[in-house]
Motif scaffolding. Sequence first.
Motif, mmCIF file in Angstrom:
data_model
loop_
_atom_site.group_PDB
_atom_site.id
_atom_site.type_symbol
_atom_site.label_atom_id
_atom_site.label_comp_id
_atom_site.label_asym_id
_atom_site.label_seq_id
_atom_site.Cartn_x
_atom_site.Cartn_y
_atom_site.Cartn_z
ATOM 1 N N PHE A 31 0.853 -1.187 0.000
ATOM 2 C CA PHE A 31 0.000 0.000 0.000
ATOM 3 C C PHE A 31 0.886 1.232 0.000
ATOM 4 N N GLU A 32 0.298 2.383 -0.245
ATOM 5 C CA GLU A 32 1.049 3.632 -0.251
ATOM 6 C C GLU A 32 0.356 4.656 0.638
ATOM 7 N N VAL A 33 1.160 5.546 1.204
ATOM 8 C CA VAL A 33 0.604 6.634 2.000
ATOM 9 C C VAL A 33 1.189 7.929 1.480
ATOM 10 N N GLY A 34 0.332 8.848 1.064
ATOM 11 C CA GLY A 34 0.802 10.128 0.561
ATOM 12 C C GLY A 34 1.033 11.112 1.690
ATOM 13 N N ILE A 38 -4.492 10.251 5.553
ATOM 14 C CA ILE A 38 -4.811 9.308 6.625
ATOM 15 C C ILE A 38 -5.303 8.018 5.989
ATOM 16 N N VAL A 39 -4.544 6.946 6.217
ATOM 17 C CA VAL A 39 -4.881 5.659 5.619
ATOM 18 C C VAL A 39 -5.261 4.681 6.733
ATOM 19 N N PRO A 176 6.598 14.402 13.736
ATOM 20 C CA PRO A 176 6.993 13.401 12.745
ATOM 21 C C PRO A 176 6.235 13.595 11.432
ATOM 22 N N ARG A 177 6.787 13.066 10.369
ATOM 23 C CA ARG A 177 6.088 13.159 9.079
ATOM 24 C C ARG A 177 5.038 12.073 8.961
ATOM 25 N N LEU A 178 5.229 11.014 9.747
ATOM 26 C CA LEU A 178 4.284 9.899 9.669
ATOM 27 C C LEU A 178 3.975 9.407 11.076
ATOM 28 N N ALA A 210 1.309 12.638 7.974
ATOM 29 C CA ALA A 210 0.458 11.578 7.443
ATOM 30 C C ALA A 210 0.202 10.583 8.571
ATOM 31 N N ILE A 211 -0.918 9.856 8.504
ATOM 32 C CA ILE A 211 -1.257 8.922 9.578
ATOM 33 C C ILE A 211 -1.665 7.572 9.002
#
Lengths: 338, 356
Positions: A31-34, A38-39, A176-178, A210-211
Amino acid sequence: MTGQPLLSVRDLAVEFGHGAATSRPVDGVGFEVGEREIVGIVGESGCGKSLTLLALLGLLPAGGRVAAGSITFGGKDLLGAGPSVLRSLRGRQVALIPSDAGAALNPVARVGRQLRLSLRTHQPQLTGQQRRGRALDALRRARLPRPEQALAAYPHELSGGMQQRSAIALGLQNEPRLLLADEPTTALDVSIQAEILKLLVHLRDELGSAIVFVTHDISTVREICDRVVVMYAGQVVEQGGVDEVLTSPRHPYTAALLGSIPPLGGVPPEQLETVTGMPPDPGAWPGGCRFQARCRRHLSLGEPEECTSTWPGSADGISVQAACHFPLDASSLEEVRR
Amino acid sequence: MTEPLLSIERVSHEFGARRALLPGRRTHLAVDDVSLSVAAGESLALVGESGSGKTTLGRVVAKLLTPTGGTVRVDGRDVGGLSGRELLAYRRTVQMIFQNTQHAFNPRRKIRDILADPYEIHGLPAPGGRDAALGELLERVGLHASMLDRYPHQFSGGQRQRIGIARALSLGPRLIVADEPVSALDVSVQAQVLNLFARLRRELGLSLLFISHDLRAVYFLCERIAVLYQGRLVEVAPRERLLEHPLHPYSRRLIAAVPGLGERDSAEVSAADAPAAAPDAGESTAAAVAGAEPVTGVGCHYASRCPLHLQLGRPERCLTERPALRAAAGGSAVACHFAGDEPPAPVRSVVSEEVG
């Protein structure tokens, strides 16, 4: 999603044990997270969702190893990275919010001390004064009422919701970025759960993090996520935009998960829809589609042979929306729901 | 109306009441003057957040706690003074199911022995032989008779909850008190256990006192819903009525907090609540940290968090007079001085302006 994703996971496999006793609880997840996305990762206990999260951080439990696949974060390959690189990322760029904050916080240290310690580890350039300010700031951002008092409190002096907010403060204070959130609301009351979910959305908006949000409760996904990844038996069975997947699911498992949520309003049905039986054991995944033994669509189509012979997903686990030989469309969805 | 199966009359329970005479001891009033009734075959839900007193009230009904005030009647009989043979008979009428299935069973005993206990304790011959009876119990809750010789740890959480239900059913109770029986389970397994409860109610005509913070589960299973807040009953209403016309501001907030309610735009509605809800929520707990008592005995417990109180310009009455439970339209009863039957539309916007 535009441009390079922040996080990209391809064909990830996690193994435990050796030889004949080898099991693969995560088997070909992608999967990818941009940026700022929020995924949600949804699935039942044992589907591999938490292990996937821990693999991202290089924190698999003893005996576990990444057997295949790739994880790229901000253009960097995480699997090939050495311990020092990982250490520089963890906490600073990627932070984990645990499901049981009560157990994650140190019971013999005041909340303020734990926050300052994490700041000293990840941002050694800060002075003591700055650290104190940052810690207070983080608690405020996590919407703790009376943050000054919380700084001086031991974890047991806080309620469950406040412990969870402190754990979130611990995760977010290094901006954090993620953020990886592993069932951050399951231990909480519904009203507090709603507040924590809203807090996560606020944090994304404020900090731009991003989360990745892991949960077994697909109804919470609808509240906050942009995209959703549905896992079953160590694989991704469906993924896509939240509205798309939750309103017109294409995989029978997703449809069944949605059907098992008790409806609120109107005359309640006599019985809720359920998935009969149990998920297969990670040590002995069946061939073909792993959901087939519990799949009502498989049954209604006269048990077609493809379902037992070939895995219907793509090799990287990412390029199709639903890993099913006979994905649902509008009319068959009606049929399943009836 | 005929006599209710269970009637709870002005029940209070104060923890630490007996030790309170000693200096420096503090007491906690977990249930504060609650009256409710459950008809035969009816299912009533107790909802509320942690600390609302719902579990304590359930334990009082199951007679695991003796209330410090008030009376519990079953079939019109005060159960407070029961002992010996009569107490045993009461235990056959009312049974309890617990949330934590891992701790509800002795891990060293087989399911056969666990399920045989009720028959032993009550000195009852199992109909048609013990083994047949135990096997039938397991089949009734969707397990197999062949599982009798397993230990509790060999079952999944959902299966263990079924065993808990089987144990409660063994003596043919008329009322089951279920304390958060599905909250520890996966959503998909929750549905299976909820279906089991629904089926047992139909087949056996059971009454149910269902304790939960999950409004969805409650709505599926219970005809009436009672909302508790800090030990007090704030509203009780038929399920459709509570969902569509919640009267008490706290009930409204509970409903707004349900995740994934309807379409996604409902998230925006509840998002309007967020600024008000977030700081308020911790207020009482923070006060508890500081050692202050979060609520005083007088007035309405909810006043300090209440959007309606704020909207009305903080009327004095909320702070000085405890609101009594009063009947409202549609079979509802609400404990609020000001809650009317009008829709709550303006409440939210006012709150977000003032607090947000």
